[in-house]
Design a protein around this motif. Structure first.
Motif, PDB file in Angstrom:
ATOM      1  N   ILE A 191      57.526  56.571  83.180  1.00 22.51           N
ATOM      2  CA  ILE A 191      56.432  56.710  82.226  1.00 22.51           C
ATOM      3  C   ILE A 191      56.799  55.969  80.958  1.00 22.51           C
ATOM      4  O   ILE A 191      57.873  56.199  80.402  1.00 22.51           O
ATOM      5  N   SER A 192      55.952  55.068  80.509  1.00 23.23           N
ATOM      6  CA  SER A 192      56.284  54.316  79.306  1.00 23.23           C
ATOM      7  C   SER A 192      55.033  53.737  78.680  1.00 23.23           C
ATOM      8  O   SER A 192      54.016  53.588  79.331  1.00 23.23           O
ATOM      9  N   HIS A 193      55.128  53.420  77.402  1.00 23.37           N
ATOM     10  CA  HIS A 193      54.004  52.727  76.772  1.00 23.37           C
ATOM     11  C   HIS A 193      54.329  51.248  76.636  1.00 23.37           C
ATOM     12  O   HIS A 193      53.503  50.466  76.193  1.00 23.37           O
ATOM     13  N   ASP A 194      55.545  50.868  77.024  1.00 23.12           N
ATOM     14  CA  ASP A 194      56.017  49.509  76.786  1.00 23.12           C
ATOM     15  C   ASP A 194      55.792  48.651  78.024  1.00 23.12           C
ATOM     16  O   ASP A 194      56.477  48.788  79.035  1.00 23.12           O
ATOM     17  N   LEU A 195      54.822  47.743  77.942  1.00 21.86           N
ATOM     18  CA  LEU A 195      54.438  46.982  79.126  1.00 21.86           C
ATOM     19  C   LEU A 195      55.507  45.994  79.580  1.00 21.86           C
ATOM     20  O   LEU A 195      55.561  45.644  80.753  1.00 21.86           O
ATOM     21  N   SER A 196      56.370  45.546  78.669  1.00 20.67           N
ATOM     22  CA  SER A 196      57.397  44.611  79.133  1.00 20.67           C
ATOM     23  C   SER A 196      58.504  45.350  79.888  1.00 20.67           C
ATOM     24  O   SER A 196      59.050  44.823  80.851  1.00 20.67           O
ATOM     25  N   VAL A 197      58.810  46.562  79.465  1.00 18.68           N
ATOM     26  CA  VAL A 197      59.785  47.357  80.211  1.00 18.68           C
ATOM     27  C   VAL A 197      59.229  47.691  81.597  1.00 18.68           C
ATOM     28  O   VAL A 197      59.914  47.584  82.613  1.00 18.68           O
ATOM     29  N   ILE A 198      57.945  48.050  81.642  1.00 18.75           N
ATOM     30  CA  ILE A 198      57.291  48.367  82.918  1.00 18.75           C
ATOM     31  C   ILE A 198      57.317  47.151  83.842  1.00 18.75           C
ATOM     32  O   ILE A 198      57.612  47.260  85.025  1.00 18.75           O
ATOM     33  N   ARG A 199      57.031  45.985  83.282  1.00 21.12           N
ATOM     34  CA  ARG A 199      57.060  44.759  84.091  1.00 21.12           C
ATOM     35  C   ARG A 199      58.447  44.568  84.687  1.00 21.12           C
ATOM     36  O   ARG A 199      58.590  44.146  85.823  1.00 21.12           O
ATOM     37  N   HIS A 200      59.457  44.868  83.895  1.00 22.25           N
ATOM     38  CA  HIS A 200      60.810  44.627  84.361  1.00 22.25           C
ATOM     39  C   HIS A 200      61.221  45.559  85.494  1.00 22.25           C
ATOM     40  O   HIS A 200      61.859  45.156  86.442  1.00 22.25           O
ATOM     41  N   ILE A 201      60.835  46.830  85.406  1.00 22.17           N
ATOM     42  CA  ILE A 201      61.441  47.805  86.300  1.00 22.17           C
ATOM     43  C   ILE A 201      60.512  48.300  87.421  1.00 22.17           C
ATOM     44  O   ILE A 201      60.992  48.797  88.439  1.00 22.17           O
ATOM     45  N   CYS A 202      59.194  48.111  87.282  1.00 23.95           N
ATOM     46  CA  CYS A 202      58.302  48.805  88.224  1.00 23.95           C
ATOM     47  C   CYS A 202      57.788  47.933  89.363  1.00 23.95           C
ATOM     48  O   CYS A 202      57.522  46.750  89.186  1.00 23.95           O
ATOM     49  N   ASP A 203      57.620  48.566  90.524  1.00 23.36           N
ATOM     50  CA  ASP A 203      57.016  47.894  91.674  1.00 23.36           C
ATOM     51  C   ASP A 203      55.498  47.982  91.618  1.00 23.36           C
ATOM     52  O   ASP A 203      54.795  47.059  91.990  1.00 23.36           O
ATOM     53  N   ARG A 204      55.023  49.148  91.202  1.00 24.77           N
ATOM     54  CA  ARG A 204      53.574  49.336  91.074  1.00 24.77           C
ATOM     55  C   ARG A 204      53.297  49.978  89.731  1.00 24.77           C
ATOM     56  O   ARG A 204      54.165  50.649  89.168  1.00 24.77           O
ATOM     57  N   VAL A 205      52.085  49.801  89.232  1.00 24.67           N
ATOM     58  CA  VAL A 205      51.758  50.303  87.902  1.00 24.67           C
ATOM     59  C   VAL A 205      50.430  51.065  87.938  1.00 24.67           C
ATOM     60  O   VAL A 205      49.472  50.625  88.577  1.00 24.67           O
ATOM     61  N   ILE A 206      50.423  52.208  87.261  1.00 21.83           N
ATOM     62  CA  ILE A 206      49.187  52.964  87.055  1.00 21.83           C
ATOM     63  C   ILE A 206      48.864  52.907  85.569  1.00 21.83           C
ATOM     64  O   ILE A 206      49.747  53.118  84.746  1.00 21.83           O
ATOM     65  N   VAL A 207      47.614  52.603  85.238  1.00 19.71           N
ATOM     66  CA  VAL A 207      47.196  52.622  83.831  1.00 19.71           C
ATOM     67  C   VAL A 207      46.288  53.827  83.622  1.00 19.71           C
ATOM     68  O   VAL A 207      45.352  54.032  84.390  1.00 19.71           O
ATOM     69  N   MET A 208      46.594  54.610  82.600  1.00 17.98           N
ATOM     70  CA  MET A 208      45.775  55.787  82.320  1.00 17.98           C
ATOM     71  C   MET A 208      45.055  55.646  80.988  1.00 17.98           C
ATOM     72  O   MET A 208      45.558  55.004  80.072  1.00 17.98           O
ATOM     73  N   TYR A 209      43.879  56.235  80.911  1.00 18.17           N
ATOM     74  CA  TYR A 209      43.136  56.279  79.647  1.00 18.17           C
ATOM     75  C   TYR A 209      42.422  57.617  79.572  1.00 18.17           C
ATOM     76  O   TYR A 209      41.645  57.963  80.467  1.00 18.17           O
ATOM     77  N   VAL A 210      42.663  58.372  78.529  1.00 15.04           N
ATOM     78  CA  VAL A 210      42.046  59.686  78.292  1.00 15.04           C
ATOM     79  C   VAL A 210      42.032  60.548  79.560  1.00 15.04           C
ATOM     80  O   VAL A 210      40.981  60.981  80.038  1.00 15.04           O
TER      81      VAL A 210
END
Lengths: 347, 382
Positions: free
Chosen positions: B260-279
């Motif tokens: 879980i992170s708000h930092d998109l560059s860290v997510i790009r580095h470490i994640c295979d898949r990404v979920i984006v949440m809003y409200v």
């Protein structure tokens, strides 16, 4: 090069604690130019915040400016230009209070702790305006509303009577900016102003600050550890490590042709959004304790390019060209290096 | 209302089935509402819908990223998975280890492994959302959490050894020698010296403390680790160290991460898949690179455009998208698509109809009515 607004040379700030002396800032040289953005980058504990607080003489006890000059160019009361040394000023004296907030003002990281909880937004801004200018309360309120509008706050005439806890983080930071800008300062110090904010809000605040800088022509000293933010806004970059500036240059040079091993390592250790997932190369070890500073070059225990002299000789500031300087033995020519080594051996 | 929802969500003795055998966890219709109370008798006047009908899968062995701005409910999702909260509704279907002892052996430290409560159980899956109290305790070992702030997440009055082995003691391990061996082994694995286990947390720096927190998470042979902003409070150079350590541990211990992170560059580095949440809702799910190059939801596009690019030469390439107004209030969300008041592509349909998460092919899902028609810009690549 435009004319320098603030010239700092050999600034040293020490904290006299019970456990010993912490040399938070050990000989910083800086030039801040009118209308330009200088980013001061470094990891926590490198002294970037302490150095910037010194420019306003608001260092907390037991910190003290031990030596150095901070020459600030300003218009004196009779309209002529004068140069004063901020380092010589009494932190509690009248002259520095004339400068604080009026000519140099500051934005802090966490707006909730730097705004007063007990006073309305309007009260806090008008207080600032009335302290520094000769205005009536009504006039001050009008200019406060104008300023709030300028920083993008909807319905400022209503918000002016609100208390800070009613506002969101981004709005609070806008209020802080409005307050800092209300007396039209020539220099604005922003200490990690966007670190506590979300990315979308951060982008808005950064753009707002650049826009205000463009309109009002003030110098901006931006302190951050986020290299992405630096790349977005900086004209010039100064990289700090353990109380010293190890590299200084314009943003393009520092990012694309970094010279100091610390700058190079720092840039390699940040994750980027790229097509390929990049390998991160972290810097070995950690920032040493301020009580046990390494000898010679401060960075040598973590440096991959160190050689035998690094733990003995303190590197001097080497100018690679007019705009780019670095503090590393790799770039000192052989002559200077040996004379330094001799000096170290005798001293 | 909340209780009714919980009953509706539970499915009695029926064995919940996973849609895909590769999945470790499937969350279905997960809801977490926090009541807003008022007055002397704490009358419930409304609900903050922190997580509102969220469904997603976590595949075994992957790193799944969960991004969003503060208040979007990403932390609440993580806390529901470790069952720090009792979800208001929904299922968290969890695939049990086939044979717990064997599985632990594979994950390298069987000699210090655990006796799980019911090794005889042949059940393949279980719904974590309905379990209570003691029923949960075996899973508390398998799903562990790493927190953001290593200064507040370690108990300052316990030594590092006590901090790390607290979960072992709670589950009834009594042999001090065995616990020491295990704590020492883990400290070595996370890059600290085993001798340090007698020290208290205050003697360590932020990065070292985060290593202790990681060792503490690993002590029970977990399968899933929820890393909630695990590197956000760390300095740049230390952050890279911890990210590399997490990747290394993942392959060595066969771990699955929800990052879980708000930092998109860290997510790009470490994640295979990404979920984006809003409200409180999922707006987009995609493979790592896909979501950066080819976003299918206007919110993701705006998020990408706000990320600072770490190269001054690319400054002009990025056209920022300004989101007007503030993030919606989860206790009083807007009608239709929650993002419509801030969306530059919004049409009338967006104000009335709530969009479903639609499959766009290649494992890409988007909750936008016009996901197929819009041509959205991706992040600037460096």
């Amino acid at each position: 090069m435009t004319e320098p607004l603030l010239e700092v040379s050999d600034l040293k700030i020490h904290f006299f604690t019970d456990e010993g002396v912490v040399k938070a800032v050990e000989g910083v040289d800086l030039v801040i130019e009118r209308g330009k953005t200088l980013c001061l980058v470094g990891e926590s504990g490198c002294g970037k915040s302490v150095a910037s607080r010194a420019f306003m003489q608001i260092i907390r006890k037991p910190g003290k400016i031990v030596s150095g000059q901070m020459l600030f160019r300003r218009k004196s009361d009779d309209g002529t230009e004068e140069i004063i040394d901020l380092a010589k000023m009494d932190p509690k004296g009248y002259p520095i209070r004339q400068i604080r907030g009026k000519e140099i003002s500051m934005i802090f990281q966490e707006p909730m702790t730097s705004l007063s909880l007990m006073h309305t937004v309007g009260h806090q801004i008008t207080e600032m305006i009335r302290l520094h200018t000769d205005t009536t309360p009504t006039e001050a309120k009008v200019s406060a509303i104008k300023m709030l509008q300028r920083v993008g706050i909807p319905r400022p005439e209503r918000l002016i009577d609100e208390y800070p806890f009613r506002l969101s983080g981004g709005m609070r930071q806008r209020v802080m900016i409005a307050m800092a800008m209300s007396c039209n300062p020539t220099m604005l110090i922003a200490d990690e102003p966007t670190t506590a904010l979300d990315v979308t809000t951060q982008a808005q605040i950064l753009d707002l600050m650049l826009e205000l800088q463009h309109d009002y022509g003030m110098a901006l000293l931006f302190i951050t550890h986020d290299l992405g933010v630096v790349a977005e806004i900086a004209d010039d970059v100064a990289v700090m490590y353990l109380g010293r500036i190890v590299e200084r240059g314009d943003a393009d040079t520092v990012f694309n042709e970094p010279k100091h091993p610390y700058t190079q390592a720092l840039l390699r250790s940040i994750p980027k959004i790229a097509m390929q997932r990049d390998e991160l190369e972290p810097i070995k070890g950690m920032v040493p304790s301020p009580f046990r500073r390494p000898t010679g070059c401060q960075f040598h225990p973590r440096c991959a390019q160190r050689f035998n002299l690094c733990n003995q000789v303190e590197p001097a500031n080497t100018h690679l060209n007019e705009n780019h300087s670095v503090r590393c033995l790799l770039y000192e020519d052989a002559e200077a290096r040996t004379s330094n080594a001799e000096a170290a051996a005798h001293g | 209302m909340a209780n009714q929802l919980i009953e509706a969500g539970s499915n009695g003795h029926q064995q919940p089935a996973l849609n895909d055998s590769q999945n470790l966890v499937e969350a279905r219709g997960l809801k977490m509402y926090f009541p807003i109370t008022k007055g002397l008798f704490s009358r419930v006047v409304g609900y903050t819908k922190a997580v509102d009908d969220v469904s997603f899968d976590i595949r075994a062995g992957e790193t799944l990223g969960l991004v969003g701005e503060s208040g979007c409910g990403k932390t609440t999702v993580g806390r529901c998975l470790v069952r720090a909260y009792q979800p208001t509704a929904g299922e968290i279907i969890y695939r049990k280890a086939v044979d717990l002892t064997k599985d632990a052996q594979k994950r390298q430290f069987s000699s210090h492994g655990f006796k799980h409560n019911d090794p005889s159980s042949q059940d393949q899956t279980i719904d974590l959302a309905t379990l209570t109290g003691r029923q949960l305790s075996p899973f508390r070992h398998e799903v562990r959490m790493i927190f953001q702030d290593p200064y507040s997440s370690l108990n300052p009055r316990m030594t590092v050894f006590e901090n790390i082995t607290e979960a072992l003691r709670n589950s009834g391990m009594r042999s001090r020698r065995e616990m020491k061996e295990r704590a020492g082994y883990l400290l070595k694995r996370v890059g600290l010296r085993p001798e340090y286990m007698v020290r208290y947390p205050h003697a360590f720096s932020g990065g070292e403390r985060q290593r202790v927190v990681i060792a503490r998470a690993l002590v029970t042979n977990p399968r899933l680790i929820i890393a909630d902003e695990a590197v956000s409070a760390l300095d740049v150079s230390v952050r890279a160290q911890i990210l590399n350590l997490l990747e290394e541990l993942q392959s060595d211990f066969k771990l699955t991460y929800l990052f879980i992170s708000h930092d998109l560059s860290v997510i790009r580095h470490i994640c295979d898949r990404v979920i984006v949440m809003y409200v409180g809702k999922i707006v987009e799910v995609a493979e790592g690179l896909d979501i950066y190059t080819n976003p299918k939801h206007p919110y993701t596009e705006a998020l990408m455009s706000a990320v600072p690019v770490a190269n001054p030469r690319q400054r002009k390439q990025n056209q920022r998208i300004y989101l007007e107004g503030e993030v919606a209030d989860p206790s009083n969300p807007p009608s239709g698509c929650y993002f419509h008041p801030r969306c530059q592509y919004a049409k009338d349909q967006c104000k009335t109809e709530t969009p479903e998460l639609k499959d766009m092919g290649n494992g890409h899902f988007s909750a936008c009515h016009f996901a197929g028609e819009l041509n959205l810009r991706g992040a600037v690549m460096s």
